[in-house]
Write an enzyme that holds these catalytic residues in place. Structure first.
Site, PDB file in Angstrom:
ATOM      1  CG  ASN A 170     -46.111-113.649 -17.632  1.00  0.00           C
ATOM      2  OD1 ASN A 170     -45.707-113.881 -18.768  1.00  0.00           O
ATOM      3  ND2 ASN A 170     -45.216-113.548 -16.680  1.00  0.00           N
TER       4      ASN A 170
ATOM      5  CB  SER B 158     -38.088-109.414 -36.387  1.00  0.00           C
ATOM      6  OG  SER B 158     -37.185-108.413 -36.364  1.00  0.00           O
TER       7      SER B 158
ATOM      8  CE1 TYR C  23     -37.188-109.605 -31.003  1.00  0.00           C
ATOM      9  CE2 TYR C  23     -36.082-109.037 -32.837  1.00  0.00           C
ATOM     10  CZ  TYR C  23     -37.189-108.861 -32.220  1.00  0.00           C
ATOM     11  OH  TYR C  23     -38.208-108.421 -32.615  1.00  0.00           O
TER      12      TYR C  23
END
Length: 247
Positions: free
Chosen positions: A63, A142, A155
């Site tokens: 994780n 992004s 984000y």
């Protein structure tokens, strides 16, 4: 692992990370395929790819937000003694919400996965890369981190931070012949896009010149290129691959 080049790919179980897995394997790379949870279907896919391309693939489960597990997983990779030629940071999570409707806890959680964990991964892998004086890192950024838009405070900010860190790392690591770049996809046909509201998805598609979603394989092609010798003079770049987004 065999004598081929070796790459670490995070988020390799699905989406762009999974497409990168196929792309690198098809070009003869041995792979440490990192994912959060063990999955029988994923293991079957890895076995199929091993046989198809004759490469070694080792599944590595941890994780990203578990610091001890993350460190131990990468330590095992480093202690294997095999040269790490590339790191592809694909793992990440999406989040939508207006600034007044997004809690600080949510922002911290997004940054923990999309930024802090990515920096920690780079720090650990850059040590052996600097000693071997070769290597390439590609971070999945992004267009949300470039194009400010309502509803992406958490984000978009996390991806903007990752893009800035990518440029900084590139400057610092260039003397060691280690290249660090980022890829900034537009809306891509992955589970992340499937979770979006239809209206928001249509708005993003309509804002692109090509009027369609990107395909994970298209992003993987660019990622592989940046890790290849053909991109030996490219570092510190955040390359948009968004079908011609209109600003």
């Amino acid at each position: 692992m065999s004598g081929n080049k070796n790459v670490i790919i995070t988020g390799s179980r699905r989406g762009i990370g999974n497409a990168c897995l196929e792309k690198f394997a098809s070009n003869g790379f041995n792979i440490w395929a990192c994912a959060r949870n063990q999955d029988d279907l994923f293991e079957l896919q890895l076995d199929s790819i091993r046989k198809m391309y004759g490469v070694d693939i080792e599944a590595v489960y941890f994780n990203l937000t578990d610091e001890a597990a993350r460190k131990n997983a990468l330590k095992k990779i480093i202690m294997s003694g095999r040269q790490i030629d590339a790191l592809v940071n694909c793992a990440g999570v999406s989040h939508g919400g207006l600034i007044q409707m997004t809690s600080m806890d949510d922002i911290r959680k997004i940054f923990e996965i999309n930024f802090f964990a990515q920096i920690a991964l780079m720090q650990q892998i850059l040590r052996p890369m600097s000693r071997q004086r070769t290597g390439s890192i590609v971070n999945l950024c992004s267009i949300a981190g470039i194009r400010g838009e309502a509803g992406y405070i958490a984000y978009g900010s996390s991806k903007a931070a990752l893009a800035f860190a990518t440029r900084c790392a590139a400057q610092e690591m260039a003397p060691y012949n280690v290249r660090v770049n980022g890829v900034a996809p537009g809306l891509t046909d992955t589970d992340m896009a499937g979770e979006m509201e239809c209206k928001a998805k249509k708005k993003m598609v309509d804002a692109s010149a090509m009027k369609r979603l990107g395909q994970p394989q298209e992003i993987a092609d660019l990622v592989f290129y940046l890790c290849s010798e053909q991109a030996s003079f490219i570092t510190g770049q955040i390359i948009r691959i968004d079908g011609g987004m209109i600003w």
